[in-house]
Design an enzyme around this catalytic site. Structure first.
Site, PDB file in Angstrom:
ATOM      1  N   GLU A  34      66.758  43.046  91.476  1.00 40.56           N
ATOM      2  CA  GLU A  34      67.941  42.641  92.220  1.00 40.56           C
ATOM      3  C   GLU A  34      68.058  43.593  93.409  1.00 40.56           C
ATOM      4  O   GLU A  34      68.035  44.819  93.219  1.00 40.56           O
ATOM      5  CB  GLU A  34      69.199  42.740  91.343  1.00 40.56           C
ATOM      6  CG  GLU A  34      70.408  42.267  92.119  1.00 40.56           C
ATOM      7  CD  GLU A  34      71.707  42.276  91.332  1.00 40.56           C
ATOM      8  OE1 GLU A  34      71.710  42.642  90.148  1.00 40.56           O
ATOM      9  OE2 GLU A  34      72.719  41.910  91.947  1.00 40.56           O
ATOM     10  N   ARG A 260      62.928  49.835  77.744  1.00 43.08           N
ATOM     11  CA  ARG A 260      63.033  50.390  79.093  1.00 43.08           C
ATOM     12  C   ARG A 260      62.687  51.874  79.054  1.00 43.08           C
ATOM     13  O   ARG A 260      62.753  52.511  78.011  1.00 43.08           O
ATOM     14  CB  ARG A 260      64.415  50.160  79.667  1.00 43.08           C
ATOM     15  CG  ARG A 260      65.537  50.889  78.957  1.00 43.08           C
ATOM     16  CD  ARG A 260      66.913  50.402  79.387  1.00 43.08           C
ATOM     17  NE  ARG A 260      67.190  50.658  80.782  1.00 43.08           N
ATOM     18  CZ  ARG A 260      67.436  49.702  81.683  1.00 43.08           C
ATOM     19  NH1 ARG A 260      67.415  48.440  81.338  1.00 43.08           N
ATOM     20  NH2 ARG A 260      67.703  50.007  82.914  1.00 43.08           N
ATOM     21  N   LYS A 270      71.063  52.199  88.419  1.00 40.50           N
ATOM     22  CA  LYS A 270      71.207  52.015  89.874  1.00 40.50           C
ATOM     23  C   LYS A 270      72.627  52.302  90.324  1.00 40.50           C
ATOM     24  O   LYS A 270      72.848  52.841  91.395  1.00 40.50           O
ATOM     25  CB  LYS A 270      70.828  50.587  90.253  1.00 40.50           C
ATOM     26  CG  LYS A 270      69.353  50.426  90.568  1.00 40.50           C
ATOM     27  CD  LYS A 270      69.107  49.113  91.284  1.00 40.50           C
ATOM     28  CE  LYS A 270      68.691  48.057  90.299  1.00 40.50           C
ATOM     29  NZ  LYS A 270      68.346  46.780  90.916  1.00 40.50           N
TER      30      LYS A 270
END
Ligand code: ATP
Ligand code: MG
Length: 571
Positions: A34, A260, A270
């Site tokens: 994104e 992850r 982020k």
């Protein structure tokens, strides 16, 4: 590319099986960022995995910008992401896609669901929506708007798109099952009304698809075979499949979840990284202390070291945290092979060799890289006045201190044995400002013909030949092992993670160093000429990573104190 073949792991086993049974004839993956921030080392893991699988199986990997949230997405992030993926060594050819390019098709898919009676327009507020949803242990209840007719839903959805209703006043929802044990299946939202300018589609839309709806359908539109995502999407998989089952799509990709990357002493969210940038707590997304790809690049890390790290950590199904020391190890290992060795004095102390002829200069031969014989040798000038590290001298040496101190003899790397005879002090502060030594001309090159030994070898730079530089030493941003878990991660920021040293003295071969050039400063670590701050005549270097410091371990175990004996590296 020099990266190793991707290892076998549970995902390759899945793929092998799919190819064997003929469920898929090829492998087509995608990396779906994104564009709401810069990529970090966790994304590198995903990039290496997705592009690596495509390479391993002779397939393809797309880059797709999952840009369905207009408020937070920007073109600057798109550009940085492309640059970072390329820098890591991967290429998507002409397969650069955007979920926003599919907005028309996604809208059509949504209308199809409405027409099939599988979606409805709901007027519940966000609070009511939550209330109706139930809990993990109790079923939800049907929205009062769930029984609207297909015609009414179609009319309302079209009017939502046309901008007739206020933001948040209506939503399009899937009609699945409000008693479903998986709460994500309880009539999830597909479209919300949001008047926000999108960085690509501008004001064309005032309704935007939800991630779960857009993501799986985008995968299907692109003919993705294996849609690899992180573990938190495991619960979303039934929904991913539900959309694809209801609609006539070109293919039905298999979603596979993997763990992850978490790193000790590192924040990889982020949102939090953005906060560090916005609050000016770091020097932008590419601050060399940031765990972003841009940060590692500016710091001087090589793409190979990041790829090797990603390979080394492997791919697993269970979450865990990797020690950041492992990343540092990968960086060091790679630089050890490639970085030329030079001598540089970070905190200079003047040394005068009293018995060395005034005005004489000797060019001594130095090895460029002991790991790479092809790297050859260079000449380093030696003269009467030199600089050594302040740390390499003690007027009153503690036990086991083998470096320079009054009466002690040491080796100057590639040069001579010198013995400290006397010191000059600042009359005000008492600080030693100059050390006077004598040299033994018979030890040229670093060995004594009479076989006598010295316990330490120091690096040095000839004062009149030295190149001045600013050197920036970066420490970790966080001392806490899991800063993500801190209630206020900003409070866990280390206060002095950047130390700027001025008037450092480098050997003259560095006069022509260019931005991005990397070196090993003997006995100190790996350094890179900063690409932003360095100017001709004003060199600025970043410390990429220190050399392995065995002394630090001794110190931590309650060793003798503040000074670290260097390893005696004889030439
Ligand atoms: P963040 O949680 O930091 O905001 P994100 O997952 O929302 O990250 P995306 O841009 O959606 O960021 O991520 C793109 C891809 O990278 C996704 O497929 C995601 O699963 C993967 N990814 C993100 N963070 C990690 C991580 N720490 N380890 C491995 N893969 C990751
Ligand atoms: Mg995401």
């Amino acid at each position: 590319m020099s990266s190793p073949e991707p290892k076998s792991h549970f995902i390759t086993e899945f793929i092998d099986e799919d190819l064997k049974t003929g469920r898929f004839k090829k492998v087509h993956t995608r990396f779906p960022p994104e564009p709401n921030g810069y990529l970090h080392i966790g994304h590198a893991k995903s990039i290496c995995l997705n592009f690596g699988l495509a390479r391993k199986y002779g397939g393809l990997c797309n880059i797709r910008f999952d840009d369905t949230n207009p408020e937070t997405e920007e073109i600057e992030y798109v550009e940085s992401i492309k640059q970072d993926v390329r820098w890591l060594g991967f290429d998507w050819d002409d397969r650069e896609f955007y979920a926003s390019d599919y907005f028309d098709r996604l809208y059509e898919f949504a209308e199809t669901l409405v027409k099939k009676g599988k979606a409805f327009v709901c007027d519940l507020s966000v609070e009511e929506f939550k209330e109706y949803r139930g809990t993990i242990t109790t079923p939800g209840k049907d929205s009062p708007y769930r029984t609207r007719t297909v015609e009414e839903n179609l009319d309302l959805f079209r009017r939502m798109r046309a901008g007739e209703f206020a933001d948040g006043s209506k939503a399009l929802r899937a009609k699945i099952d409000m008693a479903h044990p998986n709460m994500l299946m309880r009539d999830p939202a597909l479209y919300r009304i949001r008047r926000a300018t999108h960085y690509r589609t501008g004001d064309k839309w005032c309704v935007y698809p939800m991630y779960d709806f857009a993501h799986g359908l985008s995968d299907a539109i692109e003919g993705i075979t294996h849609s690899i995502c992180t573990l938190e999407f495991e619960d979303h998989r039934p929904l991913y499949d539900w959309f694809l089952d209801q609609l006539d799509v070109p293919c039905h990709p298999q979603q596979i979840e993997f763990a992850r990357l978490n790193l000790t002493n590192t924040v990889l969210s982020k949102r939090k990284l953005l906060q560090l940038v916005r609050d000016g707590l770091v020097d932008g997304w590419d601050d060399p202390r940031m765990p972003t790809i841009a940060g590692y690049r500016r710091r001087g890390c090589t793409p190979e070291s990041i790829r090797n790290f990603c390979d080394r950590i492997g791919v697993a199904k269970a979450n865990s945290t990797v020690d950041v020391a492992m990343l540092e190890h990968s960086i060091r290992e790679d630089l050890n092979r490639r970085a030329p060795r030079v001598m540089a004095v970070l905190k200079p102390l003047r040394v005068v060799i009293d018995n060395y002829p005034e005005g004489q200069v000797e060019e001594l031969e130095a090895i460029n890289n002991p790991e790479d014989s092809a790297a050859g040798t260079r000449k380093v000038p030696f003269s009467r006045v030199l600089y050594v590290e302040q740390d390499d001298f003690r007027e009153t040496p503690p036990p086991k201190y083998f470096r320079l101190s009054p009466g002690k003899e040491v080796r100057l790397r590639y040069a001579y044995f010198i013995t400290c005879q006397s010191v000059v002090k600042d009359p005000q502060t008492g600080e030693v400002t100059e050390v006077h030594c004598t040299y033994d001309p018979a030890t040229r090159g670093g060995d004594a013909p009479d076989g006598r030994k010295v316990k330490s070898t120091l690096h040095w730079v000839s004062a009149s030949h030295a190149v001045d530089a600013e050197i920036r030493l970066y420490d970790r941003l966080f001392d806490a092992e899991c800063p993500e878990r801190e209630e206020n991660f900003l409070a866990a920021l280390k206060p002095n993670s950047l130390q700027v040293l001025h008037n450092c003295k480098l050997e003259p071969s560095l006069a022509t160093a260019q931005p991005g050039d990397r070196f090993q400063f003997e006995r100190q670590g790996y350094f890179c000429v900063d690409t932003k701050l360095s100017k001709p005549g004003g060199l600025v270097l970043n410390r990429i990573v220190g050399l392995k410091d065995t002394w630090a371990k001794i110190e931590n175990r309650g060793g003798t104190g503040a000074v670290s004996p260097p390893r005696d590296r004889r030439r």
